[in-house]
Design an enzyme around this catalytic site. Structure first.
Site, PDB file in Angstrom:
ATOM      1  N   ARG A  91       0.826  -1.205   0.000  1.00  0.00           N
ATOM      2  CA  ARG A  91       0.000   0.000   0.000  1.00  0.00           C
ATOM      3  C   ARG A  91       0.862   1.258   0.000  1.00  0.00           C
ATOM      4  NH1 ARG A  91      -1.647  -3.831   3.406  1.00  0.00           N
ATOM      5  NH2 ARG A  91      -3.830  -4.453   3.492  1.00  0.00           N
ATOM      6  N   ARG A 150     -22.414 -14.288  -5.400  1.00  0.00           N
ATOM      7  CA  ARG A 150     -22.902 -13.112  -6.118  1.00  0.00           C
ATOM      8  C   ARG A 150     -22.009 -11.897  -5.859  1.00  0.00           C
ATOM      9  NH1 ARG A 150     -28.730 -11.413  -4.363  1.00  0.00           N
ATOM     10  NH2 ARG A 150     -28.373  -9.979  -6.113  1.00  0.00           N
ATOM     11  N   ASP A 200     -31.884  -9.105  -8.244  1.00  0.00           N
ATOM     12  CA  ASP A 200     -32.483 -10.430  -8.128  1.00  0.00           C
ATOM     13  C   ASP A 200     -33.361 -10.676  -9.342  1.00  0.00           C
ATOM     14  OD1 ASP A 200     -31.242 -10.963  -5.780  1.00  0.00           O
ATOM     15  OD2 ASP A 200     -33.018 -10.702  -4.504  1.00  0.00           O
ATOM     16  N   GLU A 201     -33.593 -11.951  -9.645  1.00  0.00           N
ATOM     17  CA  GLU A 201     -34.360 -12.277 -10.853  1.00  0.00           C
ATOM     18  C   GLU A 201     -35.813 -11.815 -10.795  1.00  0.00           C
ATOM     19  OE1 GLU A 201     -35.660 -16.829  -9.609  1.00  0.00           O
ATOM     20  OE2 GLU A 201     -34.285 -16.525 -11.273  1.00  0.00           O
ATOM     21  N   GLU A 209     -26.930 -12.520   2.695  1.00  0.00           N
ATOM     22  CA  GLU A 209     -25.762 -11.965   2.018  1.00  0.00           C
ATOM     23  C   GLU A 209     -25.909 -10.467   1.791  1.00  0.00           C
ATOM     24  OE1 GLU A 209     -28.585 -12.703  -1.313  1.00  0.00           O
ATOM     25  OE2 GLU A 209     -28.067 -13.669   0.584  1.00  0.00           O
ATOM     26  N   ASP A 210     -27.142 -10.001   1.560  1.00  0.00           N
ATOM     27  CA  ASP A 210     -27.366  -8.575   1.352  1.00  0.00           C
ATOM     28  C   ASP A 210     -27.172  -7.780   2.638  1.00  0.00           C
ATOM     29  OD1 ASP A 210     -29.515  -9.845   2.478  1.00  0.00           O
ATOM     30  OD2 ASP A 210     -31.031  -8.902   1.216  1.00  0.00           O
ATOM     31  N   ARG A 237     -32.806 -13.836   9.347  1.00  0.00           N
ATOM     32  CA  ARG A 237     -32.221 -12.532   9.053  1.00  0.00           C
ATOM     33  C   ARG A 237     -31.979 -11.737  10.340  1.00  0.00           C
ATOM     34  NH1 ARG A 237     -32.258 -11.366   3.692  1.00  0.00           N
ATOM     35  NH2 ARG A 237     -32.415  -9.098   3.861  1.00  0.00           N
TER      36      ARG A 237
END
Length: 737
Positions: free
Chosen positions: A431, A539, A555-556, A643-644, A692
């Protein structure tokens, strides 16, 4: 002629006798004038209270560089050579880089054996390493090794002093004279000199040590760490005390100190002199002699009065209400109050000559502390008074950044130590120093991703950069495509019509193969199908196919119009470091359950924007995959959920800011994971919600605090829903039913 010579000689002789008897004193004064001038110089400076400052600073001390207490240069060299036999060690000479080539930077901790006496602080260090992304339980994979022997306290008078370390480490087959080993130490030496002797031969090991003396520090090899107490938290830690409305930066007191006064021994000179700058108004300097078992035997005439005044002020109150805090050396160079001052945004004024400051290899301390000289104590008040308010505020802000980035927990101290060593090992991916001294800090700027400023989302506004003007749509598909009316096909068409869309990636996470390319909608942008492994964490994998700074995660089942996508992307370009999107959620503290709660209620306040329809920078894919531990990713993969939420935790922890909510025509509905949707049990929705909520608490436990930030801020287009002509509105389709 002879009579004349005789007369002259007699006259000269008589004059000489008269001058000797009557003017001899004046001659002697003229003869020794230069000697008296020299003696006068030795008496400089002429303090009015010289008797009290007799041993504070004489001319020899002012002309020297300071250093060890009453030690000659030869004695210091001999002491140093006896402690550090490998004083010339550098990474190139005492570190085996080949161990890091195959498996990368992995750290092995010697397993604790039954009966090992380990202090609470050392246990926190070991735990921090074992929970890091660099830990390995296989010594064959390791690049760096850490002992299971507690080496933090090497004062042989301490009850935590471990005996016979030399014999123990020589029996370790991996020791190899300390090569590729890292040793942690907080206390070294003992009364009266407190040398840096650890009581055992460290060999070629890297020493991460508190109170490091510059003469013993091996630049580019050793690491100076801060002195922290046994109560220092292992994770998270408290936030700094500076608030956004702390203006003006000058507080009630200009300069304060409250602490022990050593009557004798090393470290006593500076603390004994601190009372000279006390004025009882804006400069408060309080000391007490009342410490130790035999303090009364050594107390002087000031002790009783000092002890009385000492109790009149609260230490925490002084920290909170002072602009500058004096950090004098104690028996050793470091002090607990250094970290305390950083947290309190009380600018440290260091009086510890020869101290190698913590992580000085990467941290620019000139932006956050005042480095004073123990021998010039009386100049400190005038020095701090000269600082302008703008600079004081900048210093205070930097103390808060450094505290929260590197020092608020044992985990961050250990992680910073490991990252510094890793940068040395892989210098091509190290870095820049700018990363370490600017938000969000070196720990969150991964060099594996890039070492260029314009590749990260944090530095755009500071340096006038702009993110790319296109985005990549990333859609996760978890069900088969069997009908032309399915939401995913409509979503692809709406997104592809956006003027900012560069490409569309489909992450195929269904058990059966994806349909052929002829079955997908015809689009003006490239459409690529990526075969997944049916894990929710994938994802957020850093796919090389993502060629733009912005990622539109979908999302689908998401339903969006082209106008909604365009407007959200324009907003994101103004906030490239945050999540900008549509569906929102919030967290709250449930006092009845003593835990965090999760809610999907449609309110004005939120703390999360779900990645079912959200923009964010692609760097967060790398951070999600390489920074977060594998245990968290395994957890969400097992649940096929959360995951969100984890991505929101991560981004808020980096930015210390909430996400951005933008206008959406239709309210988003959460879709159950694939495993739950196959079952007809009516409790599946409750189980999904319960999972959740559990995730929120588990993530908060791993971070050590709650990083999510609440907000009531929503961005709408100009003239949105105003009673004006639709032709005047740029995003007029957002208002159509």
């Amino acid at each position: 002629m002879q009579a004349r010579k005789k007369y002259i000689f007699m006259t000269f002789f008589v004059c000489w006798l008269l001058l000797f008897f009557f003017g001899g004193d004046q001659i002697r004064r003229l003869t020794f004038l230069s000697r008296k001038k020299t003696e006068a110089l030795k008496n400089w400076p002429r303090w009015t209270d010289r008797s009290l400052l007799k041993n504070f600073a004489d001319l020899e001390e002012l002309q020297s560089d300071g250093g060890h207490h009453k030690q000659s240069p030869k004695a210091r060299r001999e002491s140093r050579m006896s402690i550090y036999k490998n004083s010339r060690c550098r990474m190139e000479t005492c570190f085996d880089f080949s161990k890091c080539e195959k498996n990368g930077f992995k750290v092995f901790v010697y397993p604790l054996e039954r009966g090992d006496s380990v202090s609470e602080s050392y246990l926190k260090i070991i735990t921090s390493i074992e929970e890091s992304r660099y830990y390995t339980s296989n010594p064959e994979e390791a690049c760096l090794f850490v002992l299971n022997i507690d080496t933090l306290d090497r004062d042989h008078l301490s009850v935590q002093y471990v005996q016979n370390i030399n014999e123990k480490i020589q029996g370790f087959p991996l020791w190899n004279d300390g090569r590729n080993h890292l040793i942690f130490n907080l206390y070294s030496g003992t009364w009266p000199n407190y040398t840096e002797d650890l009581g055992f031969d460290i060999g070629q090991a890297i020493l991460a040590k508190a109170s490091f003396y510059v003469e013993n520090f091996r630049p580019g090899f050793d690491i100076s760490i801060p002195l922290f107490s046994k109560d220092h938290p292992q994770k998270g830690g408290e936030k700094g005390w500076l608030h956004q409305n702390s203006v003006p930066p000058r507080k009630k007191y200009l300069l304060v100190f409250k602490g022990k006064r050593y009557l004798t021994g090393i470290g006593s000179d500076t603390r004994n002199a601190l009372h000279h700058i006390h004025n009882g108004k804006d400069i408060i300097s309080l000391t007490t002699c009342k410490h130790g078992k035999d303090w009364e035997k050594h107390k002087d005439m000031r002790c009783d009065n000092d002890n009385t005044n000492y109790e009149k002020f609260d230490y925490q109150e002084l920290l909170y209400n002072s602009t500058f805090c004096i950090i004098p050396r104690g028996r050793r160079l470091g002090s607990f109050r250094f970290l305390e001052a950083l947290q309190a945004a009380c600018i440290p004024v260091l009086l510890s000559n020869g101290w190698e400051l913590p992580f000085s290899e990467v941290i620019d301390w000139s932006k956050s502390v005042i480095v004073g000289d123990e021998r010039l104590l009386l100049q400190i008040p005038s020095t701090v008074r000269c600082l302008h308010s703008d600079k004081i505020l900048a210093f205070q802000q930097q103390t808060q950044f450094l505290w929260e980035a590197y020092f608020s927990s044992v985990e961050k101290i250990v992680q910073t130590t490991l990252e510094i060593i890793k940068d040395r090992v892989f210098q091509r991916e190290s870095r820049p120093k700018f990363f370490w001294n600017t938000l969000p800090g070196g720990l969150l700027a991964l060099p594996e991703y890039s070492t260029h400023l314009d590749d990260f989302p944090f530095y755009y506004l500071q340096h006038g950069f702009s993110p790319s003007d296109k985005f990549t749509a990333f859609i996760r598909a978890i069900s088969p495509v069997v009908s032309l009316s399915q939401p995913i096909l409509k979503l692809i068409q709406a997104v592809s019509r956006s003027q900012y869309c560069a490409q569309i990636l489909i992450l195929w996470s269904y058990e059966k193969p994806p349909p052929p390319s002829s079955k997908w909608p015809q689009t003006t942008v490239p459409l690529t199908v990526i075969h997944g492994r049916r894990k929710v964490s994938e994802r957020f994998f850093p796919y090389s196919a993502i060629g733009t700074d912005a990622v539109l995660s979908l999302d689908e089942h998401t339903s969006l119009s082209t106008s909604e996508v365009d407007f959200a992307f324009v907003v994101w370009r103004s906030f490239p470091d945050r999540i900008v999107g549509f569906p929102m959620r919030s967290h709250f503290w449930d006092s009845s359950q003593s835990q965090w709660g999760y809610t999907s209620r449609w309110t004005n306040e939120f703390s999360m924007v779900l990645t079912a329809a959200a923009f964010y920078h692609r760097y967060y894919h790398s951070l999600f995959t390489h920074y977060l531990p594998a245990g968290l990713r395994n957890l969400i993969d097992q649940l096929s959920n959360c995951e969100d939420i984890l991505m929101n935790f991560l981004v808020s922890a980096v930015t210390k800011l909430p996400p951005i909510k933008v206008t959406q025509k239709k309210q988003h509905k959460e879709v159950l994971p694939q495993q739950m949707s196959k079952s007809a049990a009516p409790s599946n929705g409750n189980l999904h919600f319960s999972q959740r909520q559990d995730c929120v608490n588990q993530f908060a436990a791993w971070f050590g605090y709650m990083p999510l930030v609440h907000s009531q801020f929503r961005l709408d287009p100009v003239l949105f829903k105003d009673q004006v002509s639709v032709l005047r509105k740029k995003y007029r389709h957002l208002e159509k039913p």
